[in-house]
Design an enzyme around this catalytic site. Structure first.
Site, PDB file in Angstrom:
ATOM      1  N   ASP B  85       0.870  -1.167   0.000  1.00  0.00           N
ATOM      2  CA  ASP B  85       0.000   0.000   0.000  1.00  0.00           C
ATOM      3  C   ASP B  85       0.913   1.225   0.000  1.00  0.00           C
ATOM      4  OD1 ASP B  85      -2.178   1.616   0.117  1.00  0.00           O
ATOM      5  OD2 ASP B  85      -2.954   0.847   2.011  1.00  0.00           O
ATOM      6  N   ASP B 120      -3.408   7.471  -3.403  1.00  0.00           N
ATOM      7  CA  ASP B 120      -4.715   8.115  -3.561  1.00  0.00           C
ATOM      8  C   ASP B 120      -5.056   8.937  -2.331  1.00  0.00           C
ATOM      9  OD1 ASP B 120      -4.745   5.644  -2.175  1.00  0.00           O
ATOM     10  OD2 ASP B 120      -6.923   5.557  -2.319  1.00  0.00           O
ATOM     11  N   CYS B 272     -15.511 -22.750  18.293  1.00  0.00           N
ATOM     12  CA  CYS B 272     -14.600 -22.857  17.157  1.00  0.00           C
ATOM     13  C   CYS B 272     -13.932 -24.222  17.142  1.00  0.00           C
ATOM     14  CB  CYS B 272     -13.526 -21.778  17.306  1.00  0.00           C
ATOM     15  SG  CYS B 272     -12.294 -21.832  16.005  1.00  0.00           S
ATOM     16  N   CYS B 274     -11.000 -24.654  15.268  1.00  0.00           N
ATOM     17  CA  CYS B 274      -9.639 -24.501  14.738  1.00  0.00           C
ATOM     18  C   CYS B 274      -8.635 -25.149  15.694  1.00  0.00           C
ATOM     19  CB  CYS B 274      -9.292 -23.041  14.454  1.00  0.00           C
ATOM     20  SG  CYS B 274      -8.613 -22.106  15.825  1.00  0.00           S
TER      21      CYS B 274
END
Lengths: 531, 531
Positions: B85, B120, B272, B274
């Site tokens: 970026d 930008d 979860c 995971c």
């Protein structure tokens, strides 16, 4: 008591079930393992996949060992909690078993099971009402007989409820079974109903049992093991599940998710973050040998079942079980229909749902309006909230009430208005209807977040609730402040419903200051009255 | 072309984005890493967590190295794909950066970035329209200047679209940016909008950009990294996300799930499966040292983001992205509101959605009726389906059509009826309206499963669609077969809407044989006519 409830939401609860070998935290799934050969060893199921207990079939052990029963913990090489079923599943599948009900009780005692089931007669889903009645009666007869035959009371005994798709029979069965000395109850054989995705029927069956069983005994739902229905079944009061589905689905190359069942062949990506799926791609798994693939899928399925139950428990602990059930219902039309059936029992959930929760409710759709919190507010308002001795009520759209309250300290006329015994300030919204100023800070009235739209059924419902309360009150004058179109509609509906009582409608244009307009209007009225 | 689309659903797609260092499969999240010090190394992010690419901030590198730019792959010790970026985020945060737009382009070329962004001017969400217009114009001016300054065309260059919450400005910005030579477009800075849960505004912003950008260039949504909105954003046509949220949330003891954000302190169970969560309990994690805990949470958050995108991809591949977006919308009122906004753009999704999918659609709620499949059937029926030269149309509730068709071969009178050029057999249901017999087997008309209830808005909509088509047809007589209450209502509504045309209503009692009753009725009529 072997069962202690720690936390509740809807009819769901987190509980501790004490067996002679240790404690299970419910809601819990007992993975079914074959007593003779296991795809995943019981020890692994506990140590790797975190299920503290398993269930196996004492009838299959009996068939093999008969007069020389082994110790079940030795047979399975597992020192954790072992539940045993009694052969009822075989009755369902093959019509009969060779063993005698009293023999299989003694046999389970000899096995040293931690949780054991009497030999009930499951009600086939296709049974006529007459046949279903017989299964109920015969199961009850056997249960009473079992009461006399059971010698080891250190084992937790399960008293099954039958009746199949006949709710009256299920209720009767539950009422009678409740009188007997069992530590756990089970609802028999909704397996076929579930396999055919008739979750709506399952809701009726569970509720028929639940509402007639002692709430302090855990309820086991026999043969239920698909994670897509755990949240719903727990919200209906089921505490224990047992299922071989993790292995059966794996054998057929099926992959369980909380959203449903996928065929392995259809998967290009694993929609899952479990360890098994994170380390493999579907392409790799499809190329595995059959037994490796089966093991892979069974591991994934076990992890999915476990974590879905953890998610349910966290939802109970957050007080967001309703949200979870409603969200899961969006995953499949069959669950969505079941959720509609679930809503019919909302009244029974109110008394079991805590008054205060860690989080405010999310109201997502019209269906959310059947939540315990909404039912409770209506009841409280009607039964307990004595409307003050004010002459006049002012109903403000709820977005105006806060500015009113905020201006309060700086504005003497407002202070006068709010504190005057003649005027009762209330707000109203689409979800709770009328909220008296005094109740605004009571949980969860200002902690609620919603995305309810003013559809005609919602407006009808809101206006009806508002009228219901206003009708019981004794205000001499009523003012409703309106800005949005839906507020106009509510006002019109109130006028229609409360014919005879005058209702003043005060319109606010966008951008206008509601506070001063209301004040001006009241002052004008007061001046008029004084003249 | 650097971007190749493999598979589509709604405006979402699975694509391959070729960079000079390898290919990224989209939809993709670029985890943001700090160029100087990382919580999780880029190499780990790829090798352990499976993200093939990361993004870092070239402006921060420039601030440190200025005239002596390192190679970014060496700096990060990572030989995978690196996007950079340009400092726009710092402009948003601090108002300005010291670097010149052309310098940061040259600097990124020297870094040897694989994907790079021009400098930008992001539109602050609080910007006035005038200020927003300036950011759009200045960004465009810089983009045109960049076109001249860019020397390395082996890097993929990102052309950002600005305009903030002003859809007209976003459209204009997108139209102008589309004319320039960029390989990727990005929508600037909806971060604040997302942080405030204004997902409905985000939908309008994305669509304003998407509908004015070339569909064959990927669309990057800057700063989006919460898994709860991935499905929605992908369905709107976003292909790339970037976010530091996995790390930022971890730093604040926040735990991401596809349903929302949890505070670690509120978790008693990990909802979860995971690897991180499966091996730990919340109690253990709460006791960890800050840096360990942060790492734990960041790992969980990364896995969650990754698997949610895998789930999105599988949904695209199944043709079930709508289902996923609708289900996820049930997780939070803000997403539910955004889904309502999403529905307003349904017409744009029809043309991009495949004609045939692996699975039939699930229609869950009234909102599902805006699906591409439903819109398409209506269009096809109106535009392409030449109603045959029949004199008479018979409309059957869809549950009767199948028995009609099944009896067909055994019943000569039925055969005659179905094949007679005078009679046009059609079925009707709540979801698709009228389905001519000839189309029943066309996907997805008989593969659809629904839980739609005949509420008044649904009935109104169905009857309107049915009348719309009947009005254009030239049948001399019309018969509608009805049994359920909702079917009666449809019939009544058709009579009202089609005043002047006679509509015969044939009532079937529960249990009656619809086939023979329809035949009898027709024969009676025919006999009459013959007389």
């Amino acid at each position: 008591m072997s069962f202690e409830i720690r936390s509740k939401d809807l009819l769901g609860r987190i509980g501790q079930l004490r067996t002679k070998r240790g404690t299970i935290e419910t809601p819990f799934l007992l993975p079914v393992i074959n007593p003779i050969s296991q795809l995943i060893q019981a020890r692994d199921i506990r140590d790797t996949f975190h299920f503290e207990a398993v269930i196996t079939n004492s009838y299959l052990v009996w068939r093999r060992f008969k007069e020389n029963p082994p110790k079940i913990h030795e047979l399975l090489d597992f020192d954790g909690i072992i539940a045993t079923d009694s052969g009822a599943y075989q009755i369902l599948q093959y019509g009969d078993v060779e063993v005698d009900p009293s023999d299989i009780i003694r046999f389970q005692e000899q096995l040293d099971s931690d949780i054991a089931v009497i030999l009930d007669i499951p009600t086939d889903q296709t049974a006529t009402e007459q046949r279903a009645k017989w299964t109920v009666d015969e199961t009850l007869r056997r249960a009473k007989e079992a009461e006399r035959n059971i010698q080891r009371r250190d084992i937790l005994w399960v008293g099954p409820v039958q009746g199949g798709v006949y709710p009256e029979l299920v209720s009767y069965s539950a009422r009678e079974m409740a009188k007997l000395n069992f530590q756990i109850h089970a609802l028999g054989s909704p397996t076929t109903v579930m396999q055919q995705y008739h979750y709506d029927k399952m809701v009726d069956m569970i509720m028929a049992a639940k509402l007639n069983l002692p709430p302090d005994r855990p309820l086991h739902l026999f043969g239920a093991g698909h994670p897509m229905m755990f949240a719903l079944a727990v919200a209906l009061g089921c505490d224990i599940f047992d299922s071989a589905s993790y292995a059966l689905f794996a054998r057929n190359d099926r992959y369980l998710t909380p959203e449903g069942t996928a065929k392995l062949e259809d998967l290009e990506y694993f929609p899952c973050r479990c360890e098994s799926c994170y380390k493999r791609t579907p392409i790799e798994v499809k190329k595995m040998l059959k037994f490796e693939r089966e093991r892979f899928l069974a591991e994934h399925n076990l992890r999915t079942c476990y974590s879905e139950l953890q998610t349910v428990k966290q939802a109970i602990s957050d007080g967001r079980l309703w949200e979870m059930v409603e969200a899961r219902a969006g995953n499949h039309p069959a669950l969505s229909r079941a959720f509609d059936t679930f809503l019919r029992y909302a009244q029974y959930m109110e008394s079991e749902t805590p008054l205060r929760k860690r989080k405010g409710p999310f109201l997502i759709s019209e269906k959310s309006l059947s939540r315990p919190e909404i039912i409770r507010h209506r009841k409280k308002l009607l039964e307990n909230f004595a409307s003050p001795t004010a002459n006049r009520i002012i109903l403000l759209p709820d977005k105006y009430l806060e500015p009113f309250r905020q201006n309060f300290n700086n504005d003497t006329s407002l202070k006068k208005l709010l504190h005057t015994p003649q005027v009762h300030m209330c707000s109203y919204n689409l979800t709770y209807g009328i909220i008296p100023n005094e109740l605004v800070d009571v949980y969860p009235l200002s902690q609620t977040e919603d995305s309810i739209k003013p559809t005609s059924p919602v407006l009808r419902n809101t206006a009806k609730r508002m009228a219901e309360w206003l009708r019981r009150s004794s205000y001499k004058s009523r003012m409703i402040v309106v800005e949005d179109t839906w507020q106009h509609k509510i006002a019109e509906s109130l006028r229609k419903q409360l014919k005879g009582s005058k209702i003043q409608i005060l319109e606010i244009e966008p951008g206008e200051d509601a506070t001063s307009k209301v004040l001006a209007s009241i002052n004008r009225k007061d001046r008029k009255r004084m003249r």
